[in-house]
Design an enzyme around this catalytic site. Sequence first.
Site, PDB file in Angstrom:
ATOM      1  N   GLY A   1      60.700  82.441 130.477  1.00 26.69           N
ATOM      2  CA  GLY A   1      59.634  82.029 129.571  1.00 26.69           C
ATOM      3  C   GLY A   1      58.285  82.231 130.220  1.00 26.69           C
ATOM      4  O   GLY A   1      58.033  81.729 131.322  1.00 26.69           O
TER       5      GLY A   1
ATOM      6  N   GLN B   1      46.563  86.094 133.163  1.00 25.11           N
ATOM      7  CA  GLN B   1      47.762  86.703 133.732  1.00 25.11           C
ATOM      8  C   GLN B   1      48.891  86.884 132.717  1.00 25.11           C
ATOM      9  O   GLN B   1      49.733  87.774 132.881  1.00 25.11           O
ATOM     10  CB  GLN B   1      48.277  85.851 134.891  1.00 25.11           C
ATOM     11  CG  GLN B   1      47.429  85.924 136.156  1.00 25.11           C
ATOM     12  CD  GLN B   1      47.586  87.237 136.886  1.00 25.11           C
ATOM     13  OE1 GLN B   1      48.609  87.903 136.812  1.00 25.11           O
ATOM     14  NE2 GLN B   1      46.554  87.622 137.616  1.00 25.11           N
TER      15      GLN B   1
ATOM     16  N   GLY C   1      49.929  77.512 116.381  1.00 24.07           N
ATOM     17  CA  GLY C   1      48.595  77.784 115.866  1.00 24.07           C
ATOM     18  C   GLY C   1      47.638  78.377 116.868  1.00 24.07           C
ATOM     19  O   GLY C   1      46.442  78.516 116.586  1.00 24.07           O
TER      20      GLY C   1
ATOM     21  N   GLN D   1      47.394  73.028 132.614  1.00 25.14           N
ATOM     22  CA  GLN D   1      48.544  72.627 133.421  1.00 25.14           C
ATOM     23  C   GLN D   1      48.428  71.165 133.816  1.00 25.14           C
ATOM     24  O   GLN D   1      49.411  70.407 133.750  1.00 25.14           O
ATOM     25  CB  GLN D   1      48.629  73.501 134.678  1.00 25.14           C
ATOM     26  CG  GLN D   1      49.009  74.944 134.413  1.00 25.14           C
ATOM     27  CD  GLN D   1      49.147  75.742 135.698  1.00 25.14           C
ATOM     28  OE1 GLN D   1      49.459  75.200 136.749  1.00 25.14           O
ATOM     29  NE2 GLN D   1      48.912  77.046 135.609  1.00 25.14           N
TER      30      GLN D   1
ATOM     31  N   LYS E   1      47.214  89.659 143.711  1.00 20.66           N
ATOM     32  CA  LYS E   1      45.895  89.700 144.334  1.00 20.66           C
ATOM     33  C   LYS E   1      44.922  90.484 143.457  1.00 20.66           C
ATOM     34  O   LYS E   1      44.283  91.455 143.891  1.00 20.66           O
ATOM     35  CB  LYS E   1      45.985  90.315 145.722  1.00 20.66           C
ATOM     36  CG  LYS E   1      46.922  89.591 146.686  1.00 20.66           C
ATOM     37  CD  LYS E   1      46.505  88.152 146.911  1.00 20.66           C
ATOM     38  CE  LYS E   1      47.392  87.150 146.211  1.00 20.66           C
ATOM     39  NZ  LYS E   1      46.993  85.763 146.397  1.00 20.66           N
TER      40      LYS E   1
ATOM     41  N   ASP F   1      42.568  80.847 147.529  1.00 25.72           N
ATOM     42  CA  ASP F   1      42.225  81.442 146.247  1.00 25.72           C
ATOM     43  C   ASP F   1      40.991  80.790 145.636  1.00 25.72           C
ATOM     44  O   ASP F   1      40.030  81.474 145.261  1.00 25.72           O
ATOM     45  CB  ASP F   1      43.411  81.324 145.288  1.00 25.72           C
ATOM     46  CG  ASP F   1      43.191  82.093 143.993  1.00 25.72           C
ATOM     47  OD1 ASP F   1      43.234  83.329 144.039  1.00 25.72           O
ATOM     48  OD2 ASP F   1      42.981  81.461 142.958  1.00 25.72           O
TER      49      ASP F   1
ATOM     50  N   GLU G   1      37.378  82.675 145.430  1.00 25.48           N
ATOM     51  CA  GLU G   1      36.712  82.946 144.158  1.00 25.48           C
ATOM     52  C   GLU G   1      35.254  82.500 144.188  1.00 25.48           C
ATOM     53  O   GLU G   1      34.367  83.163 143.640  1.00 25.48           O
ATOM     54  CB  GLU G   1      37.427  82.208 143.021  1.00 25.48           C
ATOM     55  CG  GLU G   1      38.808  82.748 142.695  1.00 25.48           C
ATOM     56  CD  GLU G   1      39.595  81.798 141.810  1.00 25.48           C
ATOM     57  OE1 GLU G   1      40.656  82.200 141.324  1.00 25.48           O
ATOM     58  OE2 GLU G   1      39.150  80.635 141.614  1.00 25.48           O
TER      59      GLU G   1
END
Length: 481
Positions: free
Chosen positions: A44, A51, A77, A118, A165, A228, A232
Site C-alpha cells: 500500500g 514521493q 474525496g 503522519q 536522495k 535530512d 534541507e
Amino acid sequence: MSFSSNIFPMEKITLGGTEEWIVRGGRHLFPLLPKAFTGIRHIGVLGWSSQGPAQAQNLRESLAGSGIRVKVGLRAGSSSIAGAEKAGFTTANGTLGEMYEVIAESDLVLLLISDAAQAENYDRIMATIRPRATLGLSHGFLLAYLRSTGKSFRPDINVIGVCPKGMGRSVRRLYEQGREINGAGINCSFAVHQDIDGKATDYALAWAIALGSPCTFETTLEFEYKSDIFGERGILLGAVHGIAESLYRYYRSQGRGQDDAKSITAAISKKISQGGLLGVYQSLNEADREVFERAYCASYGPAADLLYEIYDEVETGNEIRSVVHAVQRLSRFPMSEIAGTEMWQVGRNPRSNREADIHPVTAGIYVATMMAQADILRERGHPYSEIVNESIIEAIDSLNPYMDFKDVAYMVDNCSTTARLGARKWAPRFDYAITQTVLPALGQSSAKDKAQFARFLDSKVHEALSVCLDLRPPVSIAVLD
C-alpha cells in the site's frame, strides 16, 4: 551499523578511512524482488504528493508479473485522486482505495503522506495496520515526532526506511531514463528500525532496488531525519536560496547586468559532479584561486554558526514542533511566493539560464557552506555515505538542476511540505549572514585563514566524495517542465 542480506550481493567500500557496506542496484536484480519480498503480497502506497506518485509507479513497473499488487491509498474525496487515476491507479482495477482500507489490507505500508499528516493520523494508522505487517517510511520525521511526544511504534510490526536522495520528480524521471540505461535512478539510504521476523533488511533493500536505486547504503532513522531536515534547511534548499539572493544584489551593486549577476550554481554543480569540491578550486586560475580562498574563509564560520543552530533545533525537536505548528497555520496563511524577486524573474528568461563560468566568490561561499554542513554531520557521527550523498550529491545532481532550469520555487516547491517550510524559514538567515558578515569581509586581510583553508584541502570528505561520485547513476537527470 552493519547489515546482511540473504538475497542481494553486498559490497564493501572505504570512505574517509572508514568501511561501509552497500548494495548496488540495477534492473538485472528485478527478478530477485519476489524472493526478497517473501510474505509480501500487497503493498500500500499512502499519499500522492512528493514521493507517492514516483514510488507507486516505479514499484508497479518493477514488480510487474510478480503477483505483488501495488495499491494507492488516499483519503476519501482527496484532490489527488484524479492524479492517481491519470497514472493508472483506479478503483475499477483494484489499485486505488481509501487510505485506511488500504492500510488494513497491506503487508507493506509505505507511509508517504506529509510529515504533519503522519503526526496527526499516527494513532489511527497504528490501530489499523495489521500485526506482523511492515511499516515503510521515506523520511525519519515520524520517529522524531514520536520521540518529542513520548510515543513509539507498535512492537509487533517491522519498521523500515528507504529514503531516496532526491525529490519525487527525480526518483521518477531517472527511473524512466533507466529503461534505456541500466542503473539510472536515485541513490537511497535504508534503515531497519524494528525487525520482528528477520526479513526487514531484505524488504528494505528490495524496496530501494524496485525504486531504481543504483546504490543503497545503510543509515538509521535517527541519523536520516537529522541529516535530512538539517540539510534541507542548509545547502540543499535554504542556504543555496539565501546565497543566490545575496550574491545577485552584490553583483548588481558592482555594475554587472541582470543576466551576468544571476550567478547561481549550474557551472559549480557540474564541476563538483565531475571532480569533487577540490575540482572547483583546482579549475580556477591563480588569481581566482586567491579570491576563492578569501570567500571560502570568510564564509565558513558564519555558515557553520547557522548550521550548528539548525542541527541543534532539529536534534532537540524544536524544528519538528515548528513544522507541525506551521502546517496548522497554512489554511490561514498559505506559503508565500519565493521566486518573486528580480533575480528569479530574470531567470525565467531562457537566455539567462545559460551556463556561465565559475565565479570564484560564488564558488568560495557555496563550497564553504557545503563543507561546513559536511563537517558538522561528521562531527555528530553520521556515516560518510550519508553525508556526501545527502549533503553534496543530492544538491548537485538532483536539486540544483531544477533551480538552474527555472527558479528556486521550481526546486523547493517540488519537495515536501517540511522542506518547503524549512527553506522559507532559514533562507533569509543565510541571506542576512552573507550580506552583513561575509561580503564586507572579502576585502579584509583577515578574510584569508591559512589554517582553515588547509583543513579544507586535507579533509577526508574529498576521498569519500570521490568514491561516492563513482556510485551515482550513469546518466544526468533530464529535467522536464
